[in-house]
Motif scaffolding. Structure first.
Motif, PDB file in Angstrom:
ATOM      1  N   GLN A  88       0.813  -1.199   0.000  1.00  0.00           N
ATOM      2  CA  GLN A  88       0.000   0.000   0.000  1.00  0.00           C
ATOM      3  C   GLN A  88       0.856   1.262   0.000  1.00  0.00           C
ATOM      4  O   GLN A  88       2.012   1.241   0.386  1.00  0.00           O
ATOM      5  N   GLN A  89       0.251   2.363  -0.420  1.00  0.00           N
ATOM      6  CA  GLN A  89       0.935   3.645  -0.464  1.00  0.00           C
ATOM      7  C   GLN A  89       1.189   4.117   0.960  1.00  0.00           C
ATOM      8  O   GLN A  89       0.303   4.106   1.808  1.00  0.00           O
ATOM      9  N   ASP A 132      -0.455   5.105  -5.929  1.00  0.00           N
ATOM     10  CA  ASP A 132      -1.536   4.140  -5.839  1.00  0.00           C
ATOM     11  C   ASP A 132      -1.490   3.229  -7.061  1.00  0.00           C
ATOM     12  O   ASP A 132      -1.384   3.716  -8.190  1.00  0.00           O
TER      13      ASP A 132
END
Length: 267
Positions: free
Chosen positions: A6-7, A132
């Protein structure tokens, strides 16, 4: 084993807001000149630049260190390999390990290779930590004109990475529940690791096959024009990021040439 995709950056940071294709292109343009020379100075300058601009991507140094820990394992492997198998044993002898002589030439070559790996890999780590995955896939299709099937397939594979960590943990717990445990025997641990990794690979291939069939069934390879829910715009600031990456990479390479330390990798 875990895979975190994930970012983790502040999305409001100046460079984190840039177009994903621009960030990916800047990483490539900055990294490629760093592999043109064998000296340790060029990748060192590249690393200093990367660490200096890290706050502008909204990343903390601790978060980057947690993301880049596999590079330290690669560096340790390179150090051992170069000490054992390096063909260039020139320079002053520092340490004699039986048939393996550790000289200044070996250490300089090892240092240059390790620094180059860090300098080339860190831009990619920064890009994927600040982007993302869905935005990246959209930008590849809209701005880089990448095939939609390739971009969406890569996005699906990227999204499935965390499942590998969960499945590894499930396989380990299931084998432990059946009494399959290596204990403190290193050879048994190695055999158990290999068999678990093979089971994980088989499961990943089966899941990938099912995913490919499901995507084809939903018309991802129909060839019909696609629409986009989120537009990815390539602005002048994104072009400036690409130009800046080229200038910084050229400056690092020029500094090495001016100081007389340039050692071309070819020739």
């Amino acid at each position: 084993m875990s895979f975190v995709v994930q970012q983790i950056a502040d999305p409001a940071a100046p460079l984190a807001r840039r177009n994903p294709v621009a960030k990916l292109g800047a990483a490539l343009l900055f990294s490629l000149p760093l592999i043109a020379t064998l000296d340790p100075l060029t990748p060192t300058l590249g690393l200093l630049v990367e660490l200096a601009i890290l706050p502008f991507f909204g990343l903390r140094y601790g978060a980057l260190l947690r993301r880049a820990w596999p590079l330290t394992l690669a560096a340790a492997g390179i150090l051992v390999t170069m000490v054992l198998f390096s063909a260039d044993r020139s320079g002053r002898l520092l340490l004699g390990l039986g048939p393996f002589d550790v000289t200044t030439g070996v250490l300089v070559d090892t240092l240059g290779l390790i620094l180059r790996i860090f300098a080339v890999a860190l831009p990619g780590v920064i890009v994927f930590a600040t982007t993302d995955p869905t935005d990246l896939a959209d930008a590849l299709v809209q701005n880089a004109r990448a095939p939609a099937r390739f971009a969406i397939g890569a996005l699906a594979a990227f999204r499935l990475l965390p499942l590998l960590g969960d499945e590894w943990q499930m396989l380990t717990l299931a084998r432990r529940a059946r009494g399959v445990d290596a204990g403190r025997n290193p050879l048994a641990r190695l055999r158990l690791f290999v068999s678990t990794a093979f089971a994980l690979l088989v499961g990943a291939l089966r899941r990938g096959t099912r995913l490919a069939v499901a995507m084809d069934a939903r018309g991802f390879d129909s060839g019909a024009p696609r629409t986009f829910a989120r537009r990815q715009r390539f602005t002048a600031a994104d072009s400036a990021l690409l130009i800046g990456a080229v200038i910084l990479a050229a400056a690092a390479l020029t500094t090495t040439v001016v100081l007389g330390l340039f050692r071309p990798i070819i020739g």
